[in-house]
Write an enzyme that holds these catalytic residues in place. Structure first.
Site, PDB file in Angstrom:
ATOM      1  N   ILE A  40       0.827  -1.212   0.000  1.00 30.69           N
ATOM      2  CA  ILE A  40       0.000   0.000   0.000  1.00 30.69           C
ATOM      3  C   ILE A  40       0.865   1.267   0.000  1.00 30.69           C
ATOM      4  O   ILE A  40       0.406   2.326  -0.432  1.00 30.69           O
ATOM      5  CB  ILE A  40      -0.956  -0.019   1.218  1.00 30.69           C
ATOM      6  CG1 ILE A  40      -2.164   0.851   0.961  1.00 30.69           C
ATOM      7  CG2 ILE A  40      -0.253   0.369   2.503  1.00 30.69           C
ATOM      8  CD1 ILE A  40      -3.293   0.644   1.959  1.00 30.69           C
ATOM      9  N   HIS A 110       5.688 -12.295   5.940  1.00 35.79           N
ATOM     10  CA  HIS A 110       5.606 -11.812   4.559  1.00 35.79           C
ATOM     11  C   HIS A 110       6.997 -11.551   4.028  1.00 35.79           C
ATOM     12  O   HIS A 110       7.903 -11.178   4.773  1.00 35.79           O
ATOM     13  CB  HIS A 110       4.758 -10.544   4.450  1.00 35.79           C
ATOM     14  CG  HIS A 110       5.126  -9.456   5.421  1.00 35.79           C
ATOM     15  ND1 HIS A 110       4.749  -9.499   6.747  1.00 35.79           N
ATOM     16  CD2 HIS A 110       5.838  -8.318   5.263  1.00 35.79           C
ATOM     17  CE1 HIS A 110       5.209  -8.417   7.360  1.00 35.79           C
ATOM     18  NE2 HIS A 110       5.882  -7.693   6.489  1.00 35.79           N
TER      19      HIS A 110
HETATM   20  P1  5GP Z   1       6.838  -4.942   7.623  1.00 35.28           P
HETATM   21  O1  5GP Z   1       7.407  -3.679   8.190  1.00 35.28           O
HETATM   22  O2  5GP Z   1       5.935  -5.634   8.592  1.00 35.28           O
HETATM   23  O3  5GP Z   1       7.903  -5.838   7.056  1.00 35.28           O
HETATM   24  O4  5GP Z   1       6.004  -4.513   6.358  1.00 35.28           O
HETATM   25  C1  5GP Z   1       4.620  -4.333   6.362  1.00 35.28           C
HETATM   26  C2  5GP Z   1       4.250  -3.743   5.025  1.00 35.28           C
HETATM   27  O5  5GP Z   1       2.856  -3.848   4.880  1.00 35.28           O
HETATM   28  C3  5GP Z   1       4.610  -2.262   4.862  1.00 35.28           C
HETATM   29  O6  5GP Z   1       5.473  -2.116   3.738  1.00 35.28           O
HETATM   30  C4  5GP Z   1       3.262  -1.582   4.673  1.00 35.28           C
HETATM   31  O7  5GP Z   1       3.299  -0.530   3.732  1.00 35.28           O
HETATM   32  C5  5GP Z   1       2.381  -2.727   4.186  1.00 35.28           C
HETATM   33  N1  5GP Z   1       0.977  -2.597   4.536  1.00 35.28           N
HETATM   34  C6  5GP Z   1       0.455  -2.257   5.753  1.00 35.28           C
HETATM   35  N2  5GP Z   1      -0.879  -2.255   5.707  1.00 35.28           N
HETATM   36  C7  5GP Z   1      -1.224  -2.614   4.439  1.00 35.28           C
HETATM   37  C8  5GP Z   1      -2.477  -2.791   3.791  1.00 35.28           C
HETATM   38  O8  5GP Z   1      -3.559  -2.629   4.360  1.00 35.28           O
HETATM   39  N3  5GP Z   1      -2.445  -3.167   2.483  1.00 35.28           N
HETATM   40  C9  5GP Z   1      -1.273  -3.368   1.808  1.00 35.28           C
HETATM   41  N4  5GP Z   1      -1.347  -3.741   0.518  1.00 35.28           N
HETATM   42  N5  5GP Z   1      -0.063  -3.213   2.398  1.00 35.28           N
HETATM   43  C10 5GP Z   1      -0.043  -2.837   3.704  1.00 35.28           C
END
Ligand code: 5GP
Length: 125
Positions: A40, A110
């Site tokens: 997103i 992820h």
């Molecule tokens: P992390 O920091 O956990 O590795 O990455 C989480 C990722 O999820 C971030 O890059 C953030 O932009 C993405 N993200 C968070 N909420 C959403 C959402 O509702 N939809 C999508 N498509 N991505 C999300």
């Protein structure tokens, strides 16, 4: 069963809600083991997230608890998504944040796929 010392899986996390179809996503791939969709808040021209279908909090959880079939299916899907996005020839970066020091925000395992330009050094310290 979560990895010892880590919190249990939270079924209300945002990626669990995307998997259940409660929140929309821009899907690029789905199979029995994985769902891939555009981030997103993209941090590169192409920034896609690939998540396993099972309830795993993190790579620690996934690598310890997932079946061999789930692990193989998930990582095959990551490779397939990179190929389908045309990232193989120019190259790309895959990254998984784990826990507080890793900067993990969403507690569902992820893999990030970044591409579409030269990505520079691995860590901006
Ligand atoms: P992390 O920091 O956990 O590795 O990455 C989480 C990722 O999820 C971030 O890059 C953030 O932009 C993405 N993200 C968070 N909420 C959403 C959402 O509702 N939809 C999508 N498509 N991505 C999300």
């Amino acid at each position: 069963m979560p990895v010892s010392g880590l919190p249990p899986y939270d079924p209300a996390n945002i990626f669990a809600r995307i998997l259940r179809g409660e929140i929309p996503c821009r899907k690029v791939h789905e199979d029995a083991f994985a769902l891939a969709f555009h981030d997103i808040a993209p941090q590169a021209p192409i920034h896609v997230l690939v998540i396993p279908k099972g309830p795993y909090c993190s790579f620690a959880d996934f690598s310890a608890q997932a079946s061999a079939e789930e692990i193989a299916g998930f990582f095959r899907a990551v490779g397939q998504v990179a190929r389908d996005l045309g990232l193989e020839a120019p190259g790309y970066r895959m990254l998984a944040n784990m826990g507080a020091h890793g900067g993990q925000e969403v507690p569902h395992f992820h893999v990030h796929l970044f591409g579409g330009q030269a990505l520079g050094p691995m860590l901006a310290v």
